[in-house]
Scaffold this motif. Sequence first.
Motif, PDB file in Angstrom:
ATOM      1  N   THR A 161     -33.277 -17.870 -15.673  1.00 10.21           N
ATOM      2  CA  THR A 161     -32.968 -18.957 -14.745  1.00 10.21           C
ATOM      3  C   THR A 161     -32.758 -18.384 -13.349  1.00 10.21           C
ATOM      4  OG1 THR A 161     -30.565 -18.821 -15.044  1.00 10.21           O
ATOM      5  CG2 THR A 161     -31.745 -20.284 -16.537  1.00 10.21           C
ATOM      6  N   THR A 162     -32.816 -19.269 -12.381  1.00 10.24           N
ATOM      7  CA  THR A 162     -32.450 -18.883 -11.026  1.00 10.24           C
ATOM      8  C   THR A 162     -31.367 -19.852 -10.565  1.00 10.24           C
ATOM      9  OG1 THR A 162     -33.263 -18.465  -8.796  1.00 10.24           O
ATOM     10  CG2 THR A 162     -34.347 -20.232 -10.009  1.00 10.24           C
ATOM     11  N   VAL A 163     -30.461 -19.357  -9.758  1.00  8.47           N
ATOM     12  CA  VAL A 163     -29.288 -20.162  -9.396  1.00  8.47           C
ATOM     13  C   VAL A 163     -29.532 -20.913  -8.094  1.00  8.47           C
ATOM     14  CG1 VAL A 163     -26.903 -19.939  -8.595  1.00  8.47           C
ATOM     15  CG2 VAL A 163     -27.639 -18.716 -10.640  1.00  8.47           C
ATOM     16  N   LYS A 164     -29.163 -22.186  -8.081  1.00  8.49           N
ATOM     17  CA  LYS A 164     -29.263 -22.969  -6.846  1.00  8.49           C
ATOM     18  C   LYS A 164     -27.878 -23.482  -6.462  1.00  8.49           C
ATOM     19  CE  LYS A 164     -32.763 -25.721  -5.871  1.00  8.49           C
ATOM     20  NZ  LYS A 164     -33.687 -26.805  -6.218  1.00  8.49           N
ATOM     21  N   THR A 165     -27.514 -23.273  -5.211  1.00  8.54           N
ATOM     22  CA  THR A 165     -26.231 -23.759  -4.701  1.00  8.54           C
ATOM     23  C   THR A 165     -26.508 -24.972  -3.821  1.00  8.54           C
ATOM     24  OG1 THR A 165     -25.578 -21.437  -4.621  1.00  8.54           O
ATOM     25  CG2 THR A 165     -24.107 -23.014  -3.555  1.00  8.54           C
TER      26      THR A 165
END
Length: 483
Positions: free
Chosen positions: A470-474
């Motif tokens: 996964t990649t993190v999105k803020t």
Amino acid sequence: MAQQTGLHVAGRWQTGEGEIENRNPSDVSDLIGCYAQASAAQLDEALDAARRAQPVWWAAGIQKRHDVLMAIGTELMARADEIGRMIAREEGKPAAEGKGEAYRAGQFFTYFAAEALRNQGDLAQSVRPGVEIDVRREPVGVVAIISPWNFPVATPAWKIAPALAFGNAVVWKPANLTPASAVMLTEVIARQDIPPGLFNLVTGSGRSVGQRLVESRTVDAISFTGSVPVGRGIASACCVNMTKLQMEMGSKNPMIIMDDADLELAVAHASGAAFGGTGQKCTAASRLIVHEKVHDAFVDGLVAAAKGWKVGHALEEGTQIGPVVSEGQLRQNLDYIGIGKAEGAELLCGGDRLERATEGHYMAPSVFAATRNDMRINREEMFAPVTCVMKAGSYDEALAIANDSEFGLTAGIMTRSLARASHFRANMRAGCVMVNLPTAGTDYHVPFGGRGSSSFGPREQGSYAAEFYTTVKTAYVAAGNPE
Ligand code: NDP
């Protein structure tokens, strides 16, 4: 010529540009089949299809992904016997081990079916009043998976399952030595109600299909298990393309046997971890560091255990160790026997090719004694049923030898001392440490990986797998005034 078994691209089984023969290492007269080799155009088609399918799969939601993964896992477990026999036939591990591997592959899917439901984020307070923040995990996109032959179903399973669970599309290149297991796993996955092109099987050689896949700018992340030299090449390509990367590679796993160890148990664990799976495990115990007070008794026990293994046809009842996977690997193993002797190590048993009723790549379990840690046989991964014994005068010396390696995957200690076990756990430089257990044998629900040249990038397996897949999105949202 047998009919060609195809590859799976863009939701369809297709014939390949070329094909390879797949033969049973227990009996080379047994032709398992002819397996397709993907063309460059087919690989590109797979990548395009994966790119289109991925957002559809992500949008389908967590219940859908859970259901699909549960179905795959359940079928693999139910068919573990049949799939395990194919693993045994083409890779050479005994049928019972093949069955265990297929079942474990199923467990990876059912575990990650549940992880799909747990893909939760975080809420954070903003330093700016009126602003809300949330942090969420999104798929990385199109994941390329390149896997080796030694666990032809379990290794891809522990990569494919999290990739799909977290909403990614997959392009998988299995090892060319084990295409039949790859096709069986693909059949189970492709039968599910998934978007066409979400999951692609591109069989072919590492040099052509693998290399093109690695160099593709349309791949978002690569998960690789195999040798260090190939891993280095993949890492270079990933630097150029800025591709996210995770790799599991070589090892030279040490096992320390202390003077207070249960010697019988130590012999059983060392022998099992060194020779099980014909030594073709990244977790194999290849450096046995033995306290001088118990050295001779341990070595006597180990040699007796090595001679006691029943080496034979992987599908024959009673076989405990099957053949080496290929003629090339067997030749490499025998070369290492020659290297060890030339370095001055003492070969106590094995070291030779074995004849059996069928023509296969059989090798006797082999023990080298009087070895030093600077010998090539103690520094390079052999991937063979060969283990090397070293003598140590103290725990500190044993630990220093154990830590003196470019690798750091698994490591074990046999001792009755809690203080030593605790010290070892804290000071052994390895990804997995085992106390009074073999170096091989890991669970499916916790992280797996190593240090140094053994691993690169985020850990595999367990909840830690989310880091790579996964990649993190803020997200910052101004709450605004209600109208
Ligand atoms: P490789 O690293 O050569 O192969 C692993 C996978 O990578 C295979 O699918 C292979 O394809 C593929 N590959 C090969 N070259 C490339 C490339 N240039 N670009 C992309 N992919 C590529 O390992 P081997 O299977 O040949 O085994 C050789 C040695 O590696 C063993 O003796 C052992 O020491 C080590 N090894 C370690 C493993 C571990 O788990 N620690 C697992 C397997 C091997 P292809 O199908 O053509 O082989």
